[in-house]
Design an enzyme around this catalytic site. Structure first.
Site, PDB file in Angstrom:
ATOM      1  N   ASP A 209     -10.877   2.348   4.012  1.00 34.79           N
ATOM      2  CA  ASP A 209     -11.088   0.899   3.878  1.00 34.79           C
ATOM      3  C   ASP A 209     -12.582   0.572   3.774  1.00 34.79           C
ATOM      4  O   ASP A 209     -12.947  -0.554   3.437  1.00 34.79           O
ATOM      5  CB  ASP A 209     -10.506   0.157   5.098  1.00 34.79           C
ATOM      6  CG  ASP A 209      -9.152  -0.473   4.804  1.00 34.79           C
ATOM      7  OD1 ASP A 209      -8.843  -0.679   3.614  1.00 34.79           O
ATOM      8  OD2 ASP A 209      -8.409  -0.773   5.765  1.00 34.79           O
TER       9      ASP A 209
ATOM     10  N   GLN B  18      -4.392  -1.963   9.689  1.00 35.80           N
ATOM     11  CA  GLN B  18      -4.246  -3.276   9.072  1.00 35.80           C
ATOM     12  C   GLN B  18      -4.782  -4.358  10.018  1.00 35.80           C
ATOM     13  O   GLN B  18      -4.407  -4.412  11.188  1.00 35.80           O
ATOM     14  CB  GLN B  18      -2.756  -3.535   8.738  1.00 35.80           C
ATOM     15  CG  GLN B  18      -2.510  -4.815   7.978  1.00 35.80           C
ATOM     16  CD  GLN B  18      -3.155  -4.828   6.592  1.00 35.80           C
ATOM     17  OE1 GLN B  18      -3.078  -3.867   5.844  1.00 35.80           O
ATOM     18  NE2 GLN B  18      -3.810  -5.930   6.259  1.00 35.80           N
TER      19      GLN B  18
ATOM     20  N   LYS C 112       0.844  -1.206   0.000  1.00 36.11           N
ATOM     21  CA  LYS C 112       0.000   0.000   0.000  1.00 36.11           C
ATOM     22  C   LYS C 112       0.876   1.251   0.000  1.00 36.11           C
ATOM     23  O   LYS C 112       0.579   2.233  -0.676  1.00 36.11           O
ATOM     24  CB  LYS C 112      -0.940  -0.017   1.218  1.00 36.11           C
ATOM     25  CG  LYS C 112      -2.019  -1.090   1.099  1.00 36.11           C
ATOM     26  CD  LYS C 112      -2.780  -1.325   2.391  1.00 36.11           C
ATOM     27  CE  LYS C 112      -3.652  -2.570   2.264  1.00 36.11           C
ATOM     28  NZ  LYS C 112      -4.298  -2.961   3.516  1.00 36.11           N
TER      29      LYS C 112
END
Ligand code: NAP
Length: 291
Positions: free
Chosen positions: A119, A96, A52
């Site tokens: 997200d 994460q 990312k």
């Protein structure tokens, strides 16, 4: 059979984002910024965060990875998230997953400001997505939709079978494909570990989205001629011949299924790159909304 090339498609989208960012900077605006929080030492999580970070560099975003040991308390993590929520120089914030067991993931996700939740996991974004309202859609389903759109795949009135009902893939993609629109307007069946005779469902499907995490689960005799198959699965299988000691295997027995398909994604190089570029799209969108 046409290969749904996630690498090529995501590169094209990346270039669009990069030129938009270059234009913003030329007009005196700052670059979009994504912050990622990584807790612990999980190898796969580290790889995902590195990927990312690299994607951010590729499109010209600023990025920062905040790394914490798995001894961080839930309170400390929530305090950090609240601090970033208030930071006007940050557009997108991701944590994460998975997190250590002593930290409540739902609490963490729902502490992220919905406006920075690139997200798309926050309950408010999920709710809006289900209602078909503008929202951050989680990266994997968003990437699958972008791929179907890029290849002009006609989904209207098609029967789509989604294998898997997770909150990050199965459930949202099933929702998106059932909404009005294009891609969309599908009749959707969701299958999971308690579904009986899965093959009876998949054999009727015009479109199959496989997201269960079982290597080569979907076999040739489970797919009808001409189906569109999207393989989300990523499983690391030990392989001593590979430099990393493993290879990535999808949920679809590609070699035998592909000849029957009208379109199919490879693994790797299919949904994976589309997922990362979708996170970049969300981050750019977040900045536009903050301005
Ligand atoms: P998950 O949370 O473990 O969910 C798996 C789903 O599959 C569950 O709904 C489970 O059913 C169902 N399932 C498991 N075994 C099954 C079986 N034998 N038959 C039918 N259903 C079965 O996984 P996930 O996070 O959705 O991820 C799925 C796969 O996609 C994984 O390989 C993951 O690594 C990969 N993934 C890839 C990307 C990408 O960018 N390409 C992104 C995210 C995930 P129950 O609900 O009944 O347990």
């Amino acid at each position: 059979m046409i290969l749904l090339d996630g690498k090529k498609t995501s590169e094209a989208i990346k270039q669009q984002i990069a030129s938009e960012v270059a234009e913003m900077v030329a007009n005196g605006l700052r670059r979009p910024k994504l912050v990622a929080i990584l807790v612990g030492e999980d190898g796969a999580s580290k790889t995902y965060v590195n990927n990312k970070e690299k994607a951010c560099q590729d499109v010209g975003f600023d990025s920062e990875v905040l790394r914490y040991p798995d001894t961080i308390t839930e309170g400390e993590l929530l305090a950090k998230i609240r601090e970033i929520n208030e930071d006007e120089g940050v557009d997108g914030l991701i944590v994460q997953l998975p997190l250590p067991k002593h930290i409540d993931e739902d609490k963490v996700i729902n502490t992220i400001s919905p406006l920075k939740d690139v997200d798309g996991f926050h309950a408010s974004n999920v709710g809006k997505m289900v209602l078909g309202e503008p929202s951050f859609v989680s990266a994997t389903p968003y990437g699958i939709m972008a791929m179907l759109e890029h290849y002009n795949i006609d989904t209207k009135g098609k029967h789509c079978v989604v294998l898997g009902r997770s909150n990050i893939v199965g459930r949202p993609i099933a929702n998106l494909l059932s909404l009005k629109g294009n891609p969309g307007d599908c009749t959707v069946t969701i299958c999971h570990s308690r579904t009986k005779n899965i093959e009876q469902h998949t054999r009727m499907a015009d479109i199959i989205i496989a997201a269960i995490g079982t290597p080569h689960f979907l076999k040739e005799d489970m797919v009808k001629e001409g189906a569109v198959v999207v393989d989300v699965g990523i499983t690391r299988v030990p392989d001593a011949t590979r430099p990393k000691g493993y290879r990535i295997v999808g949920d679809v027995d590609f070699e035998h299924v592909a000849p029957k398909c009208s379109y199919i994604t490879p693994v790797p190089g299919g949904v994976g790159p589309m997922t990362i570029v979708s996170l970049m799209r969300n981050t750019l969108q977040a900045m536009k909304q903050h301005k």
